[in-house]
Design a protein around this motif. Structure first.
Motif, short mmCIF file in Angstrom:
data_model
loop_
_atom_site.label_atom_id
_atom_site.label_comp_id
_atom_site.label_asym_id
_atom_site.label_seq_id
_atom_site.Cartn_x
_atom_site.Cartn_y
_atom_site.Cartn_z
N VAL A 171 0.84 -1.20 0.00
CA VAL A 171 0.00 0.00 0.00
C VAL A 171 0.87 1.25 0.00
N ALA A 172 0.53 2.21 -0.83
CA ALA A 172 1.20 3.51 -0.84
C ALA A 172 0.25 4.54 -0.24
N TYR A 173 0.82 5.48 0.49
CA TYR A 173 0.02 6.58 1.03
C TYR A 173 0.55 7.89 0.49
N ILE A 174 -0.35 8.74 0.00
CA ILE A 174 0.07 10.03 -0.53
C ILE A 174 -0.68 11.16 0.15
N GLY A 175 0.09 12.16 0.59
CA GLY A 175 -0.51 13.32 1.24
C GLY A 175 0.42 14.51 1.21
N ASP A 176 -0.12 15.67 1.53
CA ASP A 176 0.66 16.92 1.44
C ASP A 176 1.50 17.20 2.68
N ARG A 177 1.23 16.49 3.78
CA ARG A 177 1.96 16.74 5.01
C ARG A 177 3.10 15.72 5.16
N LEU A 178 4.31 16.24 5.28
CA LEU A 178 5.46 15.36 5.47
C LEU A 178 5.33 14.60 6.78
#
Length: 223
Positions: A171-178
């Motif tokens: 599973v990959a997770y993508i978001g704008d917060r590091l």
């Protein structure tokens, strides 16, 4: 090999910052309150603090909204008065909802299962994604109010993986917060992808960084 992609919503697929900025100026002007850049910075500081208390379980979702309203109306403001004030802001906010231009094309191109994991409430994100025309891309919509844990807690990411019936490494997770998104996902054993739309900061080891969703298909194919 990646089999599913978990998505953040606000400032990843949806331009939350832009909508909030527009709504703030309209609402605060109508309420007779200062609406300059300094006032906007204060509003965002109050929002960050109240929302952190919500994700920590100290406030309910309506409670964090009332906390922000009382910062302007005073501590003796009733719940009904605070709710009415915030409802007027929400009207401007929802009228300003837009998806980022790269969101729909990326979701349409990616040949993976998709789900949402958000530090919000299900009803809000369901309404938002439906309004933006993106809801049909996601088989699952998981929010901290129904998961019981908030990002970056590994239990939030693991709950999403369990719901997908996939191990974290698929599973990959993508978001704008590091911090909340990419580092949290990486620590939980997922592929952490940081969407850094400003493009001015290097990613730490183990974190994949992109500046636009247009490059996401190529990155995922290489993982």
């Amino acid at each position: 090999m990646v089999k599913a992609v978990l998505w953040d919503v606000d400032d990843t697929l949806f331009d939350h910052t832009g909508a909030d900025r527009k709504a703030f100026h309209l609402h605060f002007t109508a309420e007779g309150l200062p609406s300059d850049d300094a006032a906007l910075a204060t509003w965002r500081e109050l929002t960050e603090a109240a929302y952190a208390r919500f994700t920590a379980g100290e406030l309910t979702f309506p409670g964090q909204r009332r906390e922000r309203a009382r910062a302007y109306l005073g501590p003796e403001t009733t719940d009904d008065e605070a709710d009415a004030w915030f409802t007027r802001y929400i009207a401007h906010f929802e009228a300003s909802w837009t998806a980022f231009p790269d969101a729909a094309p990326a979701l349409a191109e990616l040949p993976y299962r998709h789900a949402v994991l958000s530090n919000s409430v299900n009803t809000v994100q369901e309404r938002k994604l439906t309004h933006l025309g993106l809801r049909h891309h996601f088989e699952l919509l998981l929010c901290s109010d129904d998961v019981g844990h908030s990002k970056p807690d590994p239990r939030a990411f693991h709950a999403a993986c369990k719901a997908l019936d996939l191990p974290p490494e698929q599973v990959a997770y993508i978001g704008d917060r590091l911090d909340l998104d990419a580092l949290g996902a990486h620590a939980a054993g997922l592929h952490g992808i940081w969407l850094d739309r400003t493009g001015d900061t290097d990613a730490p080891p183990g974190i994949h960084r992109i500046t636009t969703l247009a490059t996401l298909p190529k990155l995922l194919a290489e993982l």
